[in-house]
Each structure stands twice: as C-alpha cells, then as structure tokens.
Design a protein around this motif. Sequence first.
Motif, short mmCIF file in Angstrom:
data_model
loop_
_atom_site.label_atom_id
_atom_site.label_comp_id
_atom_site.label_asym_id
_atom_site.label_seq_id
_atom_site.Cartn_x
_atom_site.Cartn_y
_atom_site.Cartn_z
N GLU A 160 89.83 25.92 24.22
CA GLU A 160 90.11 24.54 24.10
C GLU A 160 88.88 23.64 24.12
N LEU A 161 87.61 24.33 24.42
CA LEU A 161 86.36 23.41 24.11
C LEU A 161 86.35 23.05 22.62
N TYR A 162 86.70 23.98 22.00
CA TYR A 162 86.59 23.71 20.45
C TYR A 162 87.46 22.68 19.78
N LEU A 163 88.64 22.68 20.54
CA LEU A 163 89.73 21.47 20.17
C LEU A 163 89.07 20.30 20.63
N VAL A 164 88.46 20.02 21.80
CA VAL A 164 87.63 18.78 22.07
C VAL A 164 86.53 18.47 21.24
N GLN A 165 85.79 19.48 20.80
CA GLN A 165 84.60 19.20 19.95
C GLN A 165 85.13 18.80 18.57
N GLY A 166 86.27 19.27 18.25
CA GLY A 166 86.86 18.92 17.05
C GLY A 166 87.45 17.24 17.08
N GLU A 167 87.94 17.05 18.05
CA GLU A 167 88.38 15.68 18.14
C GLU A 167 87.30 14.64 18.22
N LEU A 168 85.99 15.04 18.95
CA LEU A 168 85.05 14.17 18.98
C LEU A 168 84.31 13.90 17.78
N PHE A 169 84.41 15.16 16.83
CA PHE A 169 83.97 14.79 15.34
C PHE A 169 85.07 14.05 14.64
N VAL A 170 86.25 14.12 14.88
CA VAL A 170 87.48 13.23 14.45
C VAL A 170 87.16 11.60 14.47
N SER A 171 86.86 11.70 15.89
CA SER A 171 86.76 10.15 16.38
C SER A 171 85.50 9.64 15.73
N GLU A 172 84.41 10.23 14.94
CA GLU A 172 83.23 9.92 14.28
C GLU A 172 83.55 10.05 13.02
N GLY A 173 84.67 10.29 12.39
CA GLY A 173 84.81 10.50 11.10
C GLY A 173 84.14 11.66 10.32
N ALA A 186 91.96 31.51 19.93
CA ALA A 186 93.03 31.20 20.79
C ALA A 186 94.09 32.58 20.86
N MET A 187 94.86 32.56 22.01
CA MET A 187 95.69 33.35 22.09
C MET A 187 97.30 33.21 21.43
N GLU A 188 97.35 31.57 21.59
CA GLU A 188 98.67 31.16 20.77
C GLU A 188 98.14 30.35 19.71
N LYS A 189 98.03 30.95 18.64
CA LYS A 189 97.21 30.41 17.52
C LYS A 189 97.98 29.25 16.79
N ALA A 190 99.33 29.40 16.74
CA ALA A 190 100.20 28.39 16.06
C ALA A 190 100.09 27.04 16.93
N GLU A 191 100.25 27.24 18.26
CA GLU A 191 100.14 26.24 19.05
C GLU A 191 98.72 25.44 18.96
N THR A 192 97.81 26.22 18.97
CA THR A 192 96.48 25.44 18.88
C THR A 192 96.14 24.84 17.79
N ALA A 193 96.69 25.43 16.75
CA ALA A 193 96.55 24.56 15.25
C ALA A 193 97.27 23.27 15.42
N GLN A 194 98.64 23.49 16.10
CA GLN A 194 99.36 22.25 16.18
C GLN A 194 98.76 21.29 16.93
N GLN A 195 97.95 21.57 17.96
CA GLN A 195 97.00 20.58 18.93
C GLN A 195 96.05 19.83 17.93
N ALA A 196 95.50 20.90 17.01
CA ALA A 196 94.54 20.21 16.16
C ALA A 196 95.10 19.12 15.08
N ALA A 197 96.39 19.34 14.66
CA ALA A 197 97.16 18.59 13.86
C ALA A 197 97.72 17.25 14.52
N THR A 198 97.81 17.32 15.63
CA THR A 198 98.25 16.21 16.53
C THR A 198 96.93 15.35 16.88
N THR A 199 95.94 15.78 16.86
CA THR A 199 94.58 15.23 16.97
C THR A 199 94.49 14.26 15.78
N TYR A 200 94.79 15.00 14.76
CA TYR A 200 94.46 14.23 13.31
C TYR A 200 95.40 13.10 13.17
#
Length: 484
Positions: free
Chosen positions: A344-357, A373-387
């Motif tokens: 989950e920390l990498y998801l936050v890190q990814g969102e911070l990068f997205v916010s900076e372009g 991640a244990m639930e890989k599909a769900e984690t990938a989906q969270q990344a997609a919704t960040t985009y």
Amino acid sequence: MRHDLASSFNTPEFQAIKHKYEEMKQNHTHVYMESNELTHLAEYYAHQGDSKASEEVINYGLQLHPENLDILIYKCNNLVARGKINEAFFLLETIPDQNDREVRLTYANLCLERQDIESAEEVFKQLAEEEDNDTNTLLDIADIYMDANMEKMAYHWLQKAYRQAPNDIEVLESMADYHYSFKSVEQATVYYNKLLDEDPYNLYYWTELTRCYLQMGEIEQAMESVEFALTINENDLTCIEMKGYCFQLLGDGTSACKCYKQVEQSVSNKTRIRMVLMACYFIDKKYDETIQYCNKLLESNDLENFERANVYHKRAVSHLAKGEYEESEKDVINGLTYDGEFSELYLVQGELFVSEGKMIEAECSFRKAESFAMEKAETAQQAATTYMRYEHFKEAVQLYHWIEKEYPEEVKDFYSYIAFCYYRLKDEKNMLKYMVRSCFYTPESLSNPLWGEKDMGEDQDFFNLARIVLKEIQEGKINVSSFL
C-alpha cells in the motif's frame, strides 16, 4: 467455571491486586504477593494482549516463589506461546514431581508442539484411565487439542465428556468453544443460549454470544447481546469495545470511536486500542483525527516494524488527502524503511508521482505494489483508479487490459471502469463493448461512480447511457453474446 476468567478481572479483589502490583512498579519497590495472585495477574495481562507485562509478572513470581508449581507451569506455557519449545521442556524437567497431573498435561502439550502426537496421546490415555474418565480430565484433554488446532482429536475427547454429562455446564462451554472454533458458529449460539438459560446474568456467555453473531454477520443481534452484557457490567472494556465494533459495522463511526475512546481512557497499554481508533477514523475519512492517532502511535515503543509501516501508510494517505504532499512523501519513505515490501505504501508513492506528472516513476511504484500484494488484481485496479482520478485515462485503460490478460475472472468486476475510460477517450466502440459486459456481469457498478467523490458533471451522461443500455439488454434489443 472453566471460562469465567474474564469476569474475574472486574472484581474488587483483583483490582486491588492489580493496583498493588502497578504501584510497586511505579515506585520501583518490592512487595510480597501470593503465587495465585501473580498467576491471576499474568493471566490478566495476557488477556489484554500485553505478553511482555505478563512475562514480567511471572518472572517476578519466580523470584518470590521459585519452586511454585503453578508459576512454573505458567512460565512453560508462556515459553510455548513464544515458540521456545526446547526451553519449555527444559524448565518442565526441573520440576521435582513429574507425576503431578498439571505437569503431565503440560508435557503432553509440549509433545503436540513437537508433532509427537503418539507420546501425547499415551499420556492422555493413562491420565484418563487413572482418573476413571473424570469429566474435567476429558475436557482438559479436549481443550489442549483445541488449542493445538487438532479438531478431530479434540472432538473425540469432547464427545466422551458429552456422553457422560450432556447437561454439565463446563461440557456445554467446551462444546460452544469447539463449534465456534471448528464447526458451526451458528451451532455455538445454540450452546451459549443453553448456558444462558442456566445462568442468564453470566457476562462471559453474553460476550461470546455477541462474538458468534458478529461472526455470522448478524449485527443487530450482536448489538442486542452486547447491550444486555453491559447491563450486567457497564464498565466491562471488552463489551464496550465490541459495542464500538457493532457501531462501526452499522456505519456509525462517530459512536464507534466514542466507545473506543472510553476503552483508551481505561487501559494502561493503549497501543492496541489506538490502532483500532486510527483505523476507524481512517475508514471514516476523518484525516485530522487519523493523523492525531498516527502521531501517538509513532511515539510508542510497542510497535513491530510492520505495524509502524502501517501507521506511516495511514498518515501518508491522510496527508495526501489533505493536499500535504511533502508530508505524505516523508511518511512513505519512513514507512518503507520499516517494511520495504508494504504494497500500500507503493500505491501512495505511485499516486504522488502521478500528481507530479512523473508517469514512468509512477508505473515503477505501481508495479512494486502489485508484486508485493496478496490480492494482485485488486492492487492493480487501485493503481488504475489513481490514474483515473488524475484523468490519465490512457494509462488507466492500459493497466486494466493487463489485468484482463492476467486475471480474466477478476477483471469482470472492473468492466464499468474500462467502459468509463473509453468514454473519456471518446472511443465509443470499446466503451459500448465494456459497458455491455458490465451490464451483464456487474450491473450495479454502473448505477454510481465508484472511482471518485467529485461532482460528475458532464460525466453523468455516461451513467445515463448505461441505464439505456441496460434497459435495451433487458428488452432483448442488444445481443449480449456478441460483446462477451
């Protein structure tokens, strides 16, 4: 009573013992305490989840009573709980009376920990035979097997006890425990209701019945049970916390936190309940309060590394939600120093990068999140919704198609998201394809926007179109099979 331990902690006598011990620690003095007082106190701290304090009490007890059997047995069980089986065996062998009943039961328990079932069963059979299959002995053996998660062996001995004394209170208690742990929680409620017929003001029975209803998802019944328990003892902290959990499941986070804070004020070790409060505020998106409790927790020395990483994650998300990007970034970095595989920390890190372009860096962080991640599909989906939140729909749809390839079953839950991405990309053909699929597999997901809380504005046209498509499918105007 076999399970009346929790209620014994609320008696004035025990509170006096606890006060005496804690005052002794505070003043750095030594006072004499009876062995049974010390084992009771150790059980209290263990019940509170404070294994360190429990161990300290037992070690103090051994200073005062170095040969006391009860304290030595408790010390053995503490060592077992910490996985120190060889040390427990060594300590047990120092006890002079190896034929003592409790010593033999503890020896058999240690054999089970070593997977030496044959030796344990031999001890149990000899002991049962010597004691003429006494009901309490049969129950003790069953309890040891239950603690070892050996369902079939536990039931074998429990059935012996039940055939001998089907109406015995202690037998009914063990049957309730067994069914709750291994078989049917619903059946466990039957036994707890039988017990309550015999003793309607037993706090423990009401508490366990509440746990059963919670496990079954019967939240209203759980609330009724815990309310009755609190009429017996309005200050019972376990019941107050369970009531808070009921409120939380009912969607009333404010009332839940009120209960949790009552517990926080009353316990000496506040770390665990503060974790609960942090999580409750976080779920309710009360980010100022979440940060407040994160700060308190990070001041504690009781957290394991993975727990500290979790606290940093909650604070990072809270800062991000408040637009405090630098603070969020610091928390991500600090959290990863305690657990470099915290998805989950990498998801936050990814969102911070997205916010900076910084899209390349974001993709790298999201890939790390998915890999850990244990639930890989769900984690990938969270990344997609960040985009999607940052309106990078091309990157989002690419990630969804990766999910579609790797997790073809799981992606069905995300068809509405893919359809929306294509809607924003003005690709009507693919939008219709995934909208029809969503109408077929998960029509409820098209009723409301799931990926954000902002006013959808012109995007409301997408959901209006979805309702039209769903209606035409129901009327047979659209052949779904051609889109699957």
